[in-house]
Design a protein around this motif. Structure first.
Motif, PDB file in Angstrom:
ATOM      1  N   THR A 328       0.849  -1.198   0.000  1.00 18.88           N
ATOM      2  CA  THR A 328       0.000   0.000   0.000  1.00 18.88           C
ATOM      3  C   THR A 328       0.881   1.244   0.000  1.00 18.88           C
ATOM      4  N   TYR A 329       0.269   2.415   0.100  1.00 26.26           N
ATOM      5  CA  TYR A 329       1.034   3.654   0.249  1.00 26.26           C
ATOM      6  C   TYR A 329       0.573   4.387   1.504  1.00 26.26           C
ATOM      7  N   LEU A 330       0.342   3.583   2.564  1.00 28.93           N
ATOM      8  CA  LEU A 330      -0.237   4.102   3.791  1.00 28.93           C
ATOM      9  C   LEU A 330       0.669   3.796   4.974  1.00 28.93           C
ATOM     10  N   GLY A 331       1.040   4.830   5.718  1.00 26.71           N
ATOM     11  CA  GLY A 331       1.806   4.653   6.935  1.00 26.71           C
ATOM     12  C   GLY A 331       0.890   4.699   8.138  1.00 26.71           C
ATOM     13  N   TRP A 332       1.173   3.888   9.150  1.00 23.63           N
ATOM     14  CA  TRP A 332       0.322   3.787  10.341  1.00 23.63           C
ATOM     15  C   TRP A 332       1.140   4.271  11.532  1.00 23.63           C
ATOM     16  N   LEU A 333       0.726   5.402  12.103  1.00 22.04           N
ATOM     17  CA  LEU A 333       1.527   6.095  13.106  1.00 22.04           C
ATOM     18  C   LEU A 333       0.829   6.065  14.457  1.00 22.04           C
ATOM     19  N   ASP A 334       1.509   5.489  15.451  1.00 19.80           N
ATOM     20  CA  ASP A 334       1.008   5.449  16.826  1.00 19.80           C
ATOM     21  C   ASP A 334       1.410   6.751  17.516  1.00 19.80           C
ATOM     22  N   CYS A 335       0.418   7.594  17.767  1.00 18.40           N
ATOM     23  CA  CYS A 335       0.677   8.909  18.351  1.00 18.40           C
ATOM     24  C   CYS A 335       0.469   8.934  19.855  1.00 18.40           C
ATOM     25  N   ARG A 336       0.164   7.811  20.457  1.00 22.40           N
ATOM     26  CA  ARG A 336      -0.115   7.802  21.889  1.00 22.40           C
ATOM     27  C   ARG A 336       1.058   8.314  22.727  1.00 22.40           C
ATOM     28  N   GLY A 380      -7.270   0.965  16.835  1.00 22.89           N
ATOM     29  CA  GLY A 380      -6.964   2.148  16.037  1.00 22.89           C
ATOM     30  C   GLY A 380      -6.874   3.434  16.819  1.00 22.89           C
ATOM     31  N   ALA A 381      -7.458   3.483  18.009  1.00 22.77           N
ATOM     32  CA  ALA A 381      -7.453   4.712  18.795  1.00 22.77           C
ATOM     33  C   ALA A 381      -6.021   5.166  19.072  1.00 22.77           C
ATOM     34  N   GLY A 382      -5.812   6.473  18.979  1.00 20.18           N
ATOM     35  CA  GLY A 382      -4.491   7.030  19.234  1.00 20.18           C
ATOM     36  C   GLY A 382      -3.553   6.981  18.044  1.00 20.18           C
ATOM     37  N   HIS A 383      -4.032   6.465  16.915  1.00 16.54           N
ATOM     38  CA  HIS A 383      -3.225   6.358  15.708  1.00 16.54           C
ATOM     39  C   HIS A 383      -3.750   7.299  14.626  1.00 16.54           C
ATOM     40  N   VAL A 384      -2.907   7.534  13.622  1.00 18.91           N
ATOM     41  CA  VAL A 384      -3.335   8.188  12.387  1.00 18.91           C
ATOM     42  C   VAL A 384      -2.778   7.394  11.209  1.00 18.91           C
ATOM     43  N   ARG A 385      -3.493   7.456  10.105  1.00 15.56           N
ATOM     44  CA  ARG A 385      -3.015   6.850   8.859  1.00 15.56           C
ATOM     45  C   ARG A 385      -2.539   7.965   7.952  1.00 15.56           C
ATOM     46  N   ILE A 386      -1.322   7.805   7.430  1.00 18.13           N
ATOM     47  CA  ILE A 386      -0.700   8.828   6.592  1.00 18.13           C
ATOM     48  C   ILE A 386      -0.604   8.313   5.157  1.00 18.13           C
ATOM     49  N   ASN A 387      -1.155   9.065   4.225  1.00 18.76           N
ATOM     50  CA  ASN A 387      -1.027   8.751   2.802  1.00 18.76           C
ATOM     51  C   ASN A 387       0.303   9.335   2.320  1.00 18.76           C
ATOM     52  N   LEU A 388       1.261   8.451   2.000  1.00 22.02           N
ATOM     53  CA  LEU A 388       2.580   8.931   1.589  1.00 22.02           C
ATOM     54  C   LEU A 388       2.750   8.990   0.069  1.00 22.02           C
ATOM     55  N   ALA A 389       1.637   8.862  -0.669  1.00 24.37           N
ATOM     56  CA  ALA A 389       1.701   8.908  -2.133  1.00 24.37           C
ATOM     57  C   ALA A 389       1.629  10.349  -2.612  1.00 24.37           C
ATOM     58  N   THR A 390       2.664  11.085  -2.277  1.00 22.78           N
ATOM     59  CA  THR A 390       2.740  12.494  -2.632  1.00 22.78           C
ATOM     60  C   THR A 390       4.201  12.836  -2.887  1.00 22.78           C
TER      61      THR A 390
END
Length: 411
Positions: A328-336, A380-390
């Protein structure tokens, strides 16, 4: 932020697709990604890529428009192109066009297949955190959702799956498992051993498997995609060019049935095949058949962006934990670990447009739009998904803004 200019091609290599369109040009687009938020927001959320069309796709569409070829879709060229692509890219010759059907898009196809395999109220197992529309589409189709959360490493948890399969079978006679392969949002590419274990568990508990393989062409260096139907004969897979070639606005997808599922596919209502767009079928066919060179350049650029994202997170958000994608082109970031405001209590219904917690914080304080982790279900709580296709410039600016905002909050 200044607009990044299109970059030159490196000699001997196709041009980087993310350097062929400027930020000013992107902001003139009218799609969801570029119209949901104000112009000062950098949109790294919905699964659209910041690219121009692959030349083969563009030429196929131009040819159709110039000749007035805008009627109804016909023929088997789309599934034949998928079959050739699967054989070439994955070494898999299991796509028999006689065991395929055209559907409007992958999610519509999933629902129609589940209607063949299950009845109202039957249980469909999902593995959260997982693609948020799974929940909404299943609930709308009157199917009950059961969760088998991923393990701590973001991969399939076979013990959780077995428990969920057993529980689902105890509740209904026709349970199903909706697999995400590769997995969205963690970017995990399931191994052959993992998929063989899933198939064995499904057989043992009488669970039918439907595999969403929309991201299958987007497997990055270091891993290999394994089609679910290469390890199981009684399942279904849904494929499309929409993610890998950025064709979400050109609706068309293919349902592929395993040999033991051909009888089920034969019961698919004929009218379902009326939904795909003829231009969509032409575009997707051209992508799978003739878009391989462009895809190779895209995968190389995504691999570079993956490394860049890792560097940027380490520099600007060092306490956050990034799960860099295998596919994919999606990063999964744990921001907790960042100590940002928590999500409000969830209603239990996954709504893609909901923004809460870290995603709301970064939108409000960094002007960066990300997908909110809580809509992907348990874990999924506390996370964000980042689209890195840029472009690297946009990715760098976005993470720089996010770092400044997080630092300002914590002092």
């Amino acid at each position: 932020m200044t607009a990044d200019a299109p970059g030159p091609a490196v000699e001997g290599r196709p041009p980087n697709p993310f350097l062929q369109v400027t930020l000013d040009e992107l902001r003139r687009r009218t799609s969801t990604k570029w119209r949901t938020y104000p112009p000062d927001v950098l949109p790294l959320w919905v699964a659209e890529m910041d690219v121009l069309l692959a030349p083969a796709v563009r030429e196929a569409l131009h040819r159709a428009v110039e000749t007035g070829d805008t009627g109804y879709p016909a023929g088997q060229e789309y599934p034949e192109a998928v079959a050739a692509f699967a054989a070439d890219r994955w070494g898999w010759t299991g796509v028999d066009p006689a065991r395929t059907a055209l559907v409007p898009d992958v999610m519509t196809g999933i629902v129609e297949v589940l209607r063949l395999l299950t009845g109202p109220g039957d249980v469909v197992v999902v593995t959260p955190p997982v693609y948020a529309p799974f929940y909404a589409f299943l609930e709308h189709a009157d199917r009950a959702v059961a969760e088998a959360p991923l393990d701590a490493s973001g991969r399939l948890d076979l013990q959780a799956l077995e428990a969920a399969f057993a529980g689902a079978r105890a509740r209904c006679a026709h349970p199903a498992f909706l697999l995400c392969n590769p997995h969205n949002p963690t970017g995990a590419v399931h191994t052959r051993a993992e998929l063989e274990a899933v198939a064995a568990l499904a057989r043992r508990h009488g669970v039918r498997v439907v595999s969403d393989e929309i991201h299958a062409p987007l497997v990055l260096p270091g891993v290999r995609f394994v089609p679910y139907l290469s390890v199981a004969d009684d399942g279904f897979a849904l494929v499309s060019a929409s993610k890998a070639w950025n064709l979400a606005g050109l609706k068309a997808a293919v349902v592929v049935a395993g040999p033991e599922a051909a009888g089920d596919l034969a019961r698919l209502p004929e009218e379902v095949g009326h939904g795909p767009s003829h231009l969509g079928v032409l575009a997707h066919t051209a992508a799978f058949r003739d878009g391989g060179g462009w895809l190779d350049a895209l995968l190389a650029a995504l691999d570079e962006n993956r490394r860049l994202l890792q560097q940027l997170v380490a520099e600007h958000l060092p306490t956050a934990a990034l799960r860099a994608p295998e596919g994919t082109y999606l990063g999964w970031l744990d921001c907790r670990p960042l100590g940002l405001p928590p999500e409000a209590p969830s209603s239990g219904l996954a709504v893609v447009s909901d923004l809460d917690g870290p995603a709301r914080f970064f939108l409000d304080h960094a002007r960066v739009a990300l997908s909110s982790g809580h809509v992907f279900g348990t874990g999924g709580a506390g996370h964000v998904r980042i689209n890195l296709a840029t472009s690297p410039a946009v990715l760098t600016e976005a993470l720089t803004r996010m770092g400044r905002a997080a630092t300002a909050r914590t002092g």
